[in-house]
Every structure is written in C-alpha cells, then in structure tokens.
Write a protein that holds these residues in place. Sequence first.
Motif, PDB file in Angstrom:
ATOM      1  N   ASP A   1      54.608  33.474  48.495  1.00 43.84           N
ATOM      2  CA  ASP A   1      53.613  33.068  49.594  1.00 43.84           C
ATOM      3  C   ASP A   1      54.703  32.468  50.634  1.00 43.84           C
ATOM      4  O   ASP A   1      55.482  31.605  50.707  1.00 43.84           O
ATOM      5  CB  ASP A   1      52.755  32.108  49.143  1.00 43.84           C
ATOM      6  CG  ASP A   1      51.761  32.591  48.195  1.00 43.84           C
ATOM      7  OD1 ASP A   1      51.486  34.067  48.181  1.00 43.84           O
ATOM      8  OD2 ASP A   1      51.187  32.006  47.353  1.00 43.84           O
ATOM      9  N   VAL A   2      54.388  33.163  51.966  1.00 45.92           N
ATOM     10  CA  VAL A   2      54.748  32.401  53.082  1.00 45.92           C
ATOM     11  C   VAL A   2      53.795  31.692  54.027  1.00 45.92           C
ATOM     12  O   VAL A   2      52.742  32.653  54.406  1.00 45.92           O
ATOM     13  CB  VAL A   2      55.804  33.471  54.047  1.00 45.92           C
ATOM     14  CG1 VAL A   2      56.054  32.667  55.448  1.00 45.92           C
ATOM     15  CG2 VAL A   2      56.924  33.804  53.179  1.00 45.92           C
ATOM     16  N   ASP A   3      53.589  30.508  54.160  1.00 49.67           N
ATOM     17  CA  ASP A   3      52.457  30.046  54.897  1.00 49.67           C
ATOM     18  C   ASP A   3      52.744  29.116  56.139  1.00 49.67           C
ATOM     19  O   ASP A   3      54.026  28.485  56.015  1.00 49.67           O
ATOM     20  CB  ASP A   3      51.680  28.796  54.070  1.00 49.67           C
ATOM     21  CG  ASP A   3      51.379  29.616  52.489  1.00 49.67           C
ATOM     22  OD1 ASP A   3      50.821  30.551  52.718  1.00 49.67           O
ATOM     23  OD2 ASP A   3      51.480  28.948  51.416  1.00 49.67           O
TER      24      ASP A   3
ATOM     25  N   LEU B   1      59.292  25.226  49.163  1.00 51.20           N
ATOM     26  CA  LEU B   1      60.431  24.995  50.116  1.00 51.20           C
ATOM     27  C   LEU B   1      60.144  25.314  51.452  1.00 51.20           C
ATOM     28  O   LEU B   1      59.580  26.246  52.009  1.00 51.20           O
ATOM     29  CB  LEU B   1      61.448  26.146  49.937  1.00 51.20           C
ATOM     30  CG  LEU B   1      62.776  26.128  50.600  1.00 51.20           C
ATOM     31  CD1 LEU B   1      63.509  24.597  50.366  1.00 51.20           C
ATOM     32  CD2 LEU B   1      63.687  27.097  50.449  1.00 51.20           C
ATOM     33  N   PRO B   2      59.533  23.932  52.039  1.00 53.17           N
ATOM     34  CA  PRO B   2      59.055  23.820  53.490  1.00 53.17           C
ATOM     35  C   PRO B   2      60.130  23.715  54.432  1.00 53.17           C
ATOM     36  O   PRO B   2      61.399  23.741  54.157  1.00 53.17           O
ATOM     37  CB  PRO B   2      58.347  22.493  53.421  1.00 53.17           C
ATOM     38  CG  PRO B   2      59.130  21.685  52.389  1.00 53.17           C
ATOM     39  CD  PRO B   2      59.694  22.584  51.421  1.00 53.17           C
TER      40      PRO B   2
ATOM     41  N   LEU C   1      58.152  27.621  62.175  1.00 56.05           N
ATOM     42  CA  LEU C   1      58.190  26.949  60.746  1.00 56.05           C
ATOM     43  C   LEU C   1      57.273  27.691  59.690  1.00 56.05           C
ATOM     44  O   LEU C   1      56.197  28.046  60.121  1.00 56.05           O
ATOM     45  CB  LEU C   1      58.597  25.595  60.536  1.00 56.05           C
ATOM     46  CG  LEU C   1      59.337  24.792  61.403  1.00 56.05           C
ATOM     47  CD1 LEU C   1      59.312  23.440  60.895  1.00 56.05           C
ATOM     48  CD2 LEU C   1      60.892  25.299  61.433  1.00 56.05           C
ATOM     49  N   ALA C   2      57.841  27.684  58.567  1.00 54.72           N
ATOM     50  CA  ALA C   2      56.959  28.255  57.389  1.00 54.72           C
ATOM     51  C   ALA C   2      57.301  27.517  56.331  1.00 54.72           C
ATOM     52  O   ALA C   2      58.507  26.992  56.026  1.00 54.72           O
ATOM     53  CB  ALA C   2      56.999  29.813  57.345  1.00 54.72           C
ATOM     54  N   LYS C   3      56.324  27.839  55.095  1.00 58.04           N
ATOM     55  CA  LYS C   3      56.739  27.192  53.798  1.00 58.04           C
ATOM     56  C   LYS C   3      56.515  28.200  52.877  1.00 58.04           C
ATOM     57  O   LYS C   3      55.912  29.083  53.063  1.00 58.04           O
ATOM     58  CB  LYS C   3      55.571  26.197  53.410  1.00 58.04           C
ATOM     59  CG  LYS C   3      55.799  25.653  52.073  1.00 58.04           C
ATOM     60  CD  LYS C   3      54.702  24.582  51.777  1.00 58.04           C
ATOM     61  CE  LYS C   3      53.200  25.379  51.913  1.00 58.04           C
ATOM     62  NZ  LYS C   3      51.946  24.332  51.614  1.00 58.04           N
ATOM     63  N   LEU C   4      57.770  28.231  52.189  1.00 61.67           N
ATOM     64  CA  LEU C   4      57.824  29.348  51.217  1.00 61.67           C
ATOM     65  C   LEU C   4      57.555  28.800  49.759  1.00 61.67           C
ATOM     66  O   LEU C   4      58.030  27.712  49.433  1.00 61.67           O
ATOM     67  CB  LEU C   4      59.263  29.799  51.152  1.00 61.67           C
ATOM     68  CG  LEU C   4      59.688  30.857  50.027  1.00 61.67           C
ATOM     69  CD1 LEU C   4      59.291  32.053  50.610  1.00 61.67           C
ATOM     70  CD2 LEU C   4      61.093  30.938  49.628  1.00 61.67           C
TER      71      LEU C   4
ATOM     72  N   LEU D   1      60.690  34.668  55.736  1.00 64.89           N
ATOM     73  CA  LEU D   1      60.360  36.056  55.640  1.00 64.89           C
ATOM     74  C   LEU D   1      61.529  36.843  54.991  1.00 64.89           C
ATOM     75  O   LEU D   1      61.271  37.882  54.197  1.00 64.89           O
ATOM     76  CB  LEU D   1      59.787  36.779  56.810  1.00 64.89           C
ATOM     77  CG  LEU D   1      58.640  36.408  57.458  1.00 64.89           C
ATOM     78  CD1 LEU D   1      58.270  36.900  58.811  1.00 64.89           C
ATOM     79  CD2 LEU D   1      57.452  36.413  56.490  1.00 64.89           C
ATOM     80  N   ALA D   2      62.660  36.635  55.377  1.00 65.45           N
ATOM     81  CA  ALA D   2      64.008  37.330  54.971  1.00 65.45           C
ATOM     82  C   ALA D   2      64.434  37.005  53.514  1.00 65.45           C
ATOM     83  O   ALA D   2      64.710  37.860  52.675  1.00 65.45           O
ATOM     84  CB  ALA D   2      65.154  36.813  55.785  1.00 65.45           C
TER      85      ALA D   2
END
Length: 201
Positions: free
Chosen positions: A152-154, A181-182, A164-167, A190-191
């Motif tokens: 998930d990417v949140d 992993l924030p 930014l995003a949290k993985l 995304l990458a």
Amino acid sequence: MSSDPLSTLSPSWLTKPTLPWHAEVHLLQAGGETNRLANTTQSAHISRMTDDTPPELSPLDPAFIITSRIATALGLLPFVVGAGVLEFAKLAPPGTFLVPVLLAYAFVAYTVPARKYRHWGYDMGTDRLRVVRGYLFYRDTIVPFGRIQHIDVDQGPIDRRYGLAKLTVHTAGNHNSTVVLPGLAHTDALAIRAAIRQDVL
C-alpha cells in the motif's frame, strides 16, 4: 520508448549523486552487527545485502521532519489545552501548569521528529527490502520480495501537502507481517512498489 515503470518514475534511490555529500554517521550495535544511519540527505542505491558487508542505508525524505513536527504538535495539543483550562481555573499560582507544559510541548514537537529522521533508514536490495529504525529500541527488519503479498502507498493530508507518502508492505505469516516505511517522496514510494511488483510477478 521503454515500458519499464521505473524509467518514467526516476526515483531518487535509483540515481547516483552528482555532487559529494557529507554525513555524520551513527554507529549502532544490534546483535553484534554494526549498522550505519546517515543523518543527512543522500542518494539511495540498490545493493545486494550480505552478512559480511551491510549496505549503506538510504535516509527518509527531509520533509519527514516537518510533517512529523506538525503531526506531533497536533497530537500533543490537547495537553496544552488542558493546562490552559487548569490555569484559567486558578487552582495554583499563574504559570504552574501552562509554562512547564508549553516548554515540554515545544521540546518534544521540535526535537523528537528530527531524532526519528536520523535513526530511520532503508535499503532497496535486489531481492529484499531492509528497514532499520530506532535509537533506544532498535529494529532491523528484512523483507524478502518472495514473501510480500501486497503493498500500500498512503498519503494523509499533511503528507500530500509536502509530497510524501507511507509505504506499507504486507507479508505472509504472523510475525512482522506488516512493515511500514513512512517519510518517502511519493514518487519514490511508487517506484519501490513498482520494482517489488516487477520482481514478484
């Protein structure tokens, strides 16, 4: 034109630095292994991890410090409000409640996020993702791509404001089945997800 999803995203962890970077390195001992966490921005890299040569860890995006300070300040705000209510009730001499709470509030909201940033890193290997975090309580988690079920990417409103995003990686099994992993740049998150999906599929 290449169909590779990584070629269009151009994440920072796939690029090499064009200028030398300078970082203060903290040596942390965990289970007899020395691990290094840089406290400044540096280009990440892909490397195969071995027991003999632990890789350099890539830091989170520096904007993570700002977003963490905002989130921490909002989370602690009820304590400030409570102290203000006690001051208004005049249960003690002026400043007895509000002054120490404000000092603690400013100290925690300013220093804790920066310390979290310095002691949180990751390494995108060729067949696994390594996430290292902690200072007093140290955790080094390695997630083989073969065990990953979905990713998930949140983005919350604060993360979205700063790009930014949290993985979040979900794996098979019960122990450490979710690894978070924030503080990643949204394009990097995304990458990473695209690279792991490409490897798994």
